[in-house]
Design an enzyme around this catalytic site. Structure first.
Site, PDB file in Angstrom:
ATOM      1  N   GLY A 187      63.248  76.348  73.705  1.00 44.62           N
ATOM      2  CA  GLY A 187      63.708  74.986  73.490  1.00 44.62           C
ATOM      3  C   GLY A 187      63.130  74.396  72.236  1.00 44.62           C
ATOM      4  O   GLY A 187      62.605  75.108  71.368  1.00 44.62           O
ATOM      5  N   HIS A 188      63.203  73.095  72.137  1.00 48.59           N
ATOM      6  CA  HIS A 188      62.711  72.384  70.963  1.00 48.59           C
ATOM      7  C   HIS A 188      62.131  71.053  71.411  1.00 48.59           C
ATOM      8  O   HIS A 188      62.689  70.376  72.283  1.00 48.59           O
ATOM      9  CB  HIS A 188      63.837  72.146  69.956  1.00 48.59           C
ATOM     10  CG  HIS A 188      63.384  71.414  68.731  1.00 48.59           C
ATOM     11  ND1 HIS A 188      62.653  72.021  67.729  1.00 48.59           N
ATOM     12  CD2 HIS A 188      63.543  70.126  68.357  1.00 48.59           C
ATOM     13  CE1 HIS A 188      62.392  71.142  66.780  1.00 48.59           C
ATOM     14  NE2 HIS A 188      62.920  69.981  67.138  1.00 48.59           N
ATOM     15  N   CYS A 234      72.478  58.384  82.400  1.00 46.49           N
ATOM     16  CA  CYS A 234      73.853  58.384  81.900  1.00 46.49           C
ATOM     17  C   CYS A 234      74.335  56.987  81.567  1.00 46.49           C
ATOM     18  O   CYS A 234      75.398  56.823  80.970  1.00 46.49           O
ATOM     19  CB  CYS A 234      74.785  59.061  82.907  1.00 46.49           C
ATOM     20  SG  CYS A 234      75.248  60.720  82.371  1.00 46.49           S
ATOM     21  N   LYS A 266      74.823  56.638  77.866  1.00 46.34           N
ATOM     22  CA  LYS A 266      75.796  57.523  77.242  1.00 46.34           C
ATOM     23  C   LYS A 266      76.748  56.730  76.346  1.00 46.34           C
ATOM     24  O   LYS A 266      77.035  55.564  76.599  1.00 46.34           O
ATOM     25  CB  LYS A 266      76.603  58.235  78.341  1.00 46.34           C
ATOM     26  CG  LYS A 266      77.528  59.332  77.855  1.00 46.34           C
ATOM     27  CD  LYS A 266      78.092  60.108  79.038  1.00 46.34           C
ATOM     28  CE  LYS A 266      78.948  61.276  78.578  1.00 46.34           C
ATOM     29  NZ  LYS A 266      79.368  62.140  79.702  1.00 46.34           N
ATOM     30  N   ASP A 319      82.120  68.491  77.243  1.00 47.39           N
ATOM     31  CA  ASP A 319      80.858  69.132  76.882  1.00 47.39           C
ATOM     32  C   ASP A 319      80.693  70.519  77.490  1.00 47.39           C
ATOM     33  O   ASP A 319      79.575  70.937  77.799  1.00 47.39           O
ATOM     34  CB  ASP A 319      79.666  68.250  77.290  1.00 47.39           C
ATOM     35  CG  ASP A 319      79.659  67.926  78.780  1.00 47.39           C
ATOM     36  OD1 ASP A 319      80.552  68.409  79.486  1.00 47.39           O
ATOM     37  OD2 ASP A 319      78.757  67.192  79.213  1.00 47.39           O
ATOM     38  N   GLY A 328      87.604  68.355  79.305  1.00 47.68           N
ATOM     39  CA  GLY A 328      86.348  67.640  79.468  1.00 47.68           C
ATOM     40  C   GLY A 328      85.741  67.438  78.104  1.00 47.68           C
ATOM     41  O   GLY A 328      86.413  67.561  77.085  1.00 47.68           O
ATOM     42  N   ASP A 382      73.404  68.689  78.288  1.00 50.20           N
ATOM     43  CA  ASP A 382      73.209  67.293  78.697  1.00 50.20           C
ATOM     44  C   ASP A 382      71.774  66.885  78.416  1.00 50.20           C
ATOM     45  O   ASP A 382      70.848  67.709  78.538  1.00 50.20           O
ATOM     46  CB  ASP A 382      73.484  67.107  80.194  1.00 50.20           C
ATOM     47  CG  ASP A 382      74.875  66.546  80.470  1.00 50.20           C
ATOM     48  OD1 ASP A 382      75.184  65.466  79.919  1.00 50.20           O
ATOM     49  OD2 ASP A 382      75.637  67.187  81.211  1.00 50.20           O
ATOM     50  N   ASP A 414      77.437  70.474  85.252  1.00 54.93           N
ATOM     51  CA  ASP A 414      78.674  71.044  84.705  1.00 54.93           C
ATOM     52  C   ASP A 414      78.839  72.509  85.105  1.00 54.93           C
ATOM     53  O   ASP A 414      79.960  72.972  85.353  1.00 54.93           O
ATOM     54  CB  ASP A 414      78.668  70.928  83.181  1.00 54.93           C
ATOM     55  CG  ASP A 414      79.040  69.524  82.721  1.00 54.93           C
ATOM     56  OD1 ASP A 414      80.015  68.968  83.246  1.00 54.93           O
ATOM     57  OD2 ASP A 414      78.339  68.980  81.851  1.00 54.93           O
TER      58      ASP A 414
END
Length: 720
Positions: A520-521, A400, A403, A431, A429, A447, A470
């Site tokens: 996913g990717h 983070c 970020k 996200d 917030g 995230d 989160d």
């Protein structure tokens, strides 16, 4: 040419942090091999240097003086450090087994795991004895015993030179503290039977001077907690019994199907085992072509040959040959600051010899304590005026700490709360959102983290915990996740190995949380980035940033400091033990904490990139309240305060600190703005519930603390 962006094509795995491997890492850092991915596997973050053990035992050195910091050394070498004890090696699959994670694949491996002086066949030793090797665990146990009080009785089993040196050091340490009641050296044969006559004579005189009783030609029947039972029924009182009777190989070496001699890996003069892709060095290796006793000097001399041959195995260069010297300088500590030396049959002793030995040992360790500074690449001759200021004077942090700043996100409208759809409610917030489908309430968040650890398995665990933060902060039950990965450029085989490690770690964390990874990717880039988009289900309205009430208590479930610790680790300025503890705390899931807090919390968030102050400010702004926090009550990660006091800061710190310029913090208080990765939950809950909740959190294993309270006002935070 910038070689840092070249693809990695071969895995070189070093098993064990012995002296030879430590020197290989040091030299590798000075001249990395493009295309090679280097891994070190070791049980812990440090490796003790055997040459200084007697001095530490005697009290001449501090515990930290004994250790090579493998975290710092691995960072310098560009190697990942896998903390775990290797339990097997399979030459057919070219993999190493480490508990708790997928097998670690290699193209070339080297083993330098030392020896053990454990005595599994001696009744009672496993329960009441302390083997002198491995050195790390022995040093910890001795440090605790030596620091106690009252009369002390100690015994060493094994009357060779190593046992003699050890008992003299132990006796001196306890005598200097006024605690020595009895010291005994025991051997089933003749004490110092293989030493030269001159060494025997001088050491036996030292036994008398230090009050050491010698029991020889007597077998040990059993070890008890307070005494040793000898053959014939004699008992020797001992509160601390250690074993230094010879060298035993680690049991798993014999199961590798590599050629061994008495359990030690047989190597040729190129230090290759019977499998040419596996090398061995140090005490765990047997030089079949030129047998030698177990001594650290051989491991040190093997290092340059091992380094060259590991590189040659994947570059195609010719191998070099290791020719061990026939004799070597022996320097033996005698308890006090005196030492005994021998070379080519000549003995010499006294305080001057101890000072000579100390200088040799300190010079060896100094090369690991003062690692060369990594050069910062120069900027191109022509660049924009503000490029140096934007670039800063330190590398960009990971996690983070990488970020984007809160001001930039707000200006871009990332955190807007208006929604264009009736079934989508953007939550306070930046996200997360609530999706409503009939009676079903689903929350969604995303995230991802720029890697700060070179270990993909550890990085994936932390990234998964971070992404779930989160969901847990909203009091929701994790449901499903997709993985979003950017891999550095790797050869196909290394891509597969890396993905296996990442997905194994991620699935474990997600499944433990009750979520399933559904896809996913993956793409390629310059560096590793791991992220997840996660959904969760709510049985009631989600807990948000809004809702805190004046009088509420503020509870934090994890300590602060991950940003500073990882920034220091990147700069080679953090102690390995601090980094290890920090990684473990980052990887701690928050599921249980969420279940404890959510039923009581008026507002809750996870503390991440904006730091505790920034995320508390978010609660205050969304709830229309103010807050007071008590820095003295704030839990901090081990080492974080020291690093902050020394000036270490995450690259995101200035933007976070700009959120509350009136505070004008310094030193450790700057940790309130430290960006956290996989940080704790911060909850505002009724004051009368706080103590009960805090107790539940601590019983669940969280280092939680009551750090302040919500007050009347609008968006103000007072620091006390």
């Amino acid at each position: 040419m910038d070689t840092s962006r070249l693809p990695q094509t071969k895995d070189v795995v070093l098993i064990g942090g012995g002296h030879a491997h430590a020197l290989v890492l040091l030299k590798w850092g000075m001249r990395p091999l493009p295309g090679a991915r280097l891994t070190l596997i070791n049980p812990g973050p440090t490796a003790p240097y055997s040459g200084m053990l007697p001095g530490f035992v005697a009290g001449h050195y501090a515990r930290g003086d004994l250790d090579i910091d493998l975290v710092r050394l691995a960072r310098f070498a560009g190697a990942r450090l896998v903390q775990g004890a290797a339990e097997g090696l399979d030459p057919d699959t070219r993999s190493v087994r480490v508990p708790g994670r997928p097998d670690i694949a290699y193209d070339v491996a080297s083993v330098d795991v030392g020896i053990t002086s454990d005595m599994p066949d001696l009744p009672g030793f496993a329960e009441h004895g302390i083997p002198a090797k491995p050195l790390g665990s022995f040093a910890r146990r001795w440090d605790a015993f030596r620091g106690g009080d009252g009369p002390a009785r100690i015994a060493v089993i094994g009357g060779g030179v190593a046992g003699a040196e050890l008992v003299l050091a132990m006796a001196h340490a306890l005598r200097s503290r006024g605690r020595l009641e009895q010291a005994t050296l025991i051997d089933s044969g003749t004490v110092l039977g293989t030493a030269s006559a001159g060494i025997r004579e001088r050491l036996r005189r030292a036994f008398s001077e230090q009050g050491v009783t010698v029991v020889e030609n007597t077998a040990v029947n059993r070890i008890h907690s307070s005494h040793i039972e000898l053959e014939g029924g004699r008992e020797v009182l001992s509160d601390f019994t250690t074993g230094a009777a010879g060298a035993r190989p680690h049991d798993w070496l014999a199961d590798t199907r590599l050629e061994v001699q008495d359990g030690f890996l047989t190597v040729s003069d190129s230090l290759q085992t019977s499998d040419p892709q596996v090398f061995a060095a140090g005490d765990c290796a047997h030089l079949a072509y030129a047998p030698r006793p177990k001594a650290g000097v051989y491991a040190v001399r093997q290092a340059p040959v091992l380094l060259h041959n590991l590189r040659a195995a994947i570059t195609g260069d010719p191998m070099r040959h290791y020719r061990p010297q026939k004799d070597y300088l022996k320097l033996i500590s005698m308890g006090a600051k005196e030492a005994l030396g021998e070379r080519f049959g000549t003995q010499f002793s006294g305080p001057m010899i101890w000072r000579w030995k100390d200088r040799i040992d300190q010079n060896f360790m100094e090369q690991f304590r003062s690692l060369p500074e990594m050069e910062v690449p120069d900027l191109p001759p022509e660049h924009t005026l503000d490029l140096p200021a934007v670039l800063g004077d330190k590398p960009m942090c990971g996690g983070c700490g990488a970020k984007a700043g809160r001001a930039a996100l707000h200006a871009a409208g990332v955190s807007r709360v208006a929604s264009l759809r009736e079934d989508v409610t953007a939550l306070p917030g930046d996200d997360a959102a609530l999706l409503t489908m009939g009676d079903v309430r689903q929350v969604i968040s995303t995230d991802h983290l720029r890697a700060f650890s070179l270990d993909p398995f550890v990085m994936a665990r932390i990234a998964a915990v971070h992404a779930l933060g989160d969901i847990w902060a909203m009091g929701a039950a994790p449901q499903a996740a997709t993985a979003n990965l950017i891999l550095p450029r790797l050869a196909p085989a290394l891509q597969q190995r890396t993905l296996i490690e990442i997905m194994t770690a991620a699935r474990s964390v997600m499944e433990d949380a009750g979520a399933e990874i559904i896809g996913g990717h993956t793409s390629l880039g310059d560096e590793l980035t791991v992220g997840f988009t996660v959904t969760g289900l709510c049985n009631q309205d989600p807990v948000t940033l809004a809702g805190a009430q004046p009088g509420d208590a503020l509870v934090l479930t994890k300590p602060l400091g991950s940003g500073v610790i990882m920034a220091a680790e990147m700069a080679g300025k953090a102690e390995g033990a601090w980094v290890t503890a920090g990684l473990e705390q980052m990887a701690q899931p928050q599921a249980a904490a969420s279940r404890i807090l959510a039923p009581e919390a008026h507002a809750m968030t996870d503390v991440t990139g904006f730091g505790l102050a920034g995320h508390l400010l978010g609660i205050c702004e969304a709830s229309g309240v103010s807050a007071e926090i008590d820095f003295a009550a704030m839990p901090l990660m081990e080492g974080a305060a020291q690093l902050a006091d020394s000036g270490i800061r995450s690259s995101l710190f200035p933007e976070n600190a700009a959120l509350l310029p009136e505070w004008r913090t310094s030193g450790a208080q700057d940790l309130l703005f430290d960006p956290q990765t996989a940080g704790g939950l911060l909850a505002a809950l009724p004051q009368d519930k706080a103590e009960g909740v805090l107790q539940q959190l601590k019983e669940a294993g969280y280092p939680a603390a009551l750090i302040g309270k919500i007050t009347q006002g609008a968006g103000q935070i007072v620091l006390t």
